[in-house]
Design a protein around this motif. Structure first.
Motif, PDB file in Angstrom:
ATOM      1  N   MET A   1      48.468  45.794  11.793  1.00  0.00           N
ATOM      2  CA  MET A   1      47.585  44.708  12.179  1.00  0.00           C
ATOM      3  C   MET A   1      47.294  44.789  13.675  1.00  0.00           C
ATOM      4  O   MET A   1      48.154  45.094  14.475  1.00  0.00           O
ATOM      5  N   ALA A   2      46.066  44.499  14.025  1.00  0.00           N
ATOM      6  CA  ALA A   2      45.647  44.502  15.428  1.00  0.00           C
ATOM      7  C   ALA A   2      46.218  43.288  16.150  1.00  0.00           C
ATOM      8  O   ALA A   2      46.606  42.304  15.535  1.00  0.00           O
ATOM      9  N   ASP A   3      46.261  43.385  17.471  1.00  0.00           N
ATOM     10  CA  ASP A   3      46.642  42.237  18.289  1.00  0.00           C
ATOM     11  C   ASP A   3      45.425  41.337  18.456  1.00  0.00           C
ATOM     12  O   ASP A   3      44.287  41.762  18.277  1.00  0.00           O
ATOM     13  N   ILE A   4      45.681  40.100  18.858  1.00  0.00           N
ATOM     14  CA  ILE A   4      44.591  39.175  19.162  1.00  0.00           C
ATOM     15  C   ILE A   4      43.817  39.747  20.353  1.00  0.00           C
ATOM     16  O   ILE A   4      44.428  40.110  21.369  1.00  0.00           O
ATOM     17  N   PRO A   5      42.489  39.865  20.252  1.00  0.00           N
ATOM     18  CA  PRO A   5      41.715  40.375  21.391  1.00  0.00           C
ATOM     19  C   PRO A   5      41.932  39.493  22.623  1.00  0.00           C
ATOM     20  O   PRO A   5      41.932  38.266  22.520  1.00  0.00           O
ATOM     21  N   GLN A   6      42.096  40.135  23.749  1.00  0.00           N
ATOM     22  CA  GLN A   6      42.352  39.409  24.990  1.00  0.00           C
ATOM     23  C   GLN A   6      41.077  39.264  25.811  1.00  0.00           C
ATOM     24  O   GLN A   6      40.112  39.995  25.617  1.00  0.00           O
ATOM     25  N   PRO A   7      41.053  38.322  26.765  1.00  0.00           N
ATOM     26  CA  PRO A   7      39.875  38.149  27.608  1.00  0.00           C
ATOM     27  C   PRO A   7      39.426  39.472  28.219  1.00  0.00           C
ATOM     28  O   PRO A   7      40.250  40.254  28.694  1.00  0.00           O
ATOM     29  N   GLY A   8      38.117  39.703  28.156  1.00  0.00           N
ATOM     30  CA  GLY A   8      37.532  40.941  28.662  1.00  0.00           C
ATOM     31  C   GLY A   8      37.289  41.972  27.577  1.00  0.00           C
ATOM     32  O   GLY A   8      36.487  42.881  27.749  1.00  0.00           O
ATOM     33  N   ALA A   9      37.979  41.841  26.433  1.00  0.00           N
ATOM     34  CA  ALA A   9      37.802  42.774  25.318  1.00  0.00           C
ATOM     35  C   ALA A   9      36.545  42.413  24.537  1.00  0.00           C
ATOM     36  O   ALA A   9      36.141  41.249  24.486  1.00  0.00           O
ATOM     37  N   LYS A  10      35.929  43.409  23.951  1.00  0.00           N
ATOM     38  CA  LYS A  10      34.772  43.167  23.079  1.00  0.00           C
ATOM     39  C   LYS A  10      35.286  42.479  21.819  1.00  0.00           C
ATOM     40  O   LYS A  10      36.295  42.872  21.247  1.00  0.00           O
ATOM     41  N   ALA A  11      34.617  41.423  21.386  1.00  0.00           N
ATOM     42  CA  ALA A  11      34.988  40.737  20.150  1.00  0.00           C
ATOM     43  C   ALA A  11      34.708  41.681  18.980  1.00  0.00           C
ATOM     44  O   ALA A  11      33.625  42.261  18.902  1.00  0.00           O
ATOM     45  N   PRO A  12      35.684  41.885  18.079  1.00  0.00           N
ATOM     46  CA  PRO A  12      35.449  42.766  16.928  1.00  0.00           C
ATOM     47  C   PRO A  12      34.283  42.263  16.067  1.00  0.00           C
ATOM     48  O   PRO A  12      34.154  41.068  15.815  1.00  0.00           O
ATOM     49  N   ASP A  13      33.446  43.191  15.658  1.00  0.00           N
ATOM     50  CA  ASP A  13      32.296  42.850  14.824  1.00  0.00           C
ATOM     51  C   ASP A  13      32.770  42.408  13.447  1.00  0.00           C
ATOM     52  O   ASP A  13      33.834  42.822  12.988  1.00  0.00           O
TER      53      ASP A  13
END
Length: 157
Positions: A1-13
């Motif tokens: 499982m991926a980590d929660i996207p952090q600020p600055g990361a592209k939001a997963p489509d």
């Protein structure tokens, strides 16, 4: 499982079925700010309170050019009933496959009353106009949360 996207990361489509039989995608919100709030289960006390809080502030979110999207692993039929029962005026995405929930790092092992199970964590992300994550609330406490997210959306500009 991926980590929660952090600020600055592209939001997963993503593209998900949603209430009403349509679909909802990240690209639907291109150029707008977007609140994606993940909730464990429709029609449970905490999830209901959170949905009602976001719904009550929808005009202020709209004034801040910010859309709201609720997402859970519930089937579309459950989302339809939840939306109708509480007159929610924003889309509810259904991720029964857990693909989006996993991409956003919110599907995983949970425990309650000594029992371990797989489920959705209560997490909120604010995505900026450029599609990057602006802010993350990883362990949401429902009381006052929608107001806090609204203030962050206003500040994001």
């Amino acid at each position: 499982m991926a980590d929660i996207p952090q600020p600055g990361a592209k939001a997963p489509d993503f593209t998900l079925p949603r209430d009403g039989g349509a679909s909802v995608s990240l690209k639907d919100y291109a150029g707008k700010k977007l609140v994606i709030y993940f909730y464990p289960k429709a029609n449970t006390p905490g999830c209901t309170k959170e949905a009602i809080a976001f719904n009550g502030l929808r005009a202020q979110f709209s004034a801040a050019d910010t859309a709201i999207l609720g997402v859970s692993g519930d089937p579309v039929t459950a989302q339809d009933k939840f939306k109708a029962k509480y007159e929610l005026d924003f889309p509810l995405g259904s991720d029964e496959t857990h693909a989006m929930l996993e991409a956003y790092g919110v599907w995983g092992e949970k425990s309650m009353y000594g029992k371990t199970f797989m489920g959705v964590s209560r997490v909120t992300l604010l995505v900026g106009r450029d599609g990057t994550v602006a802010q993350v609330w990883p362990k949401v406490k429902v009381d006052g949360h929608a107001e806090e997210v609204l203030e962050a959306a206003k500040a994001l500009g």
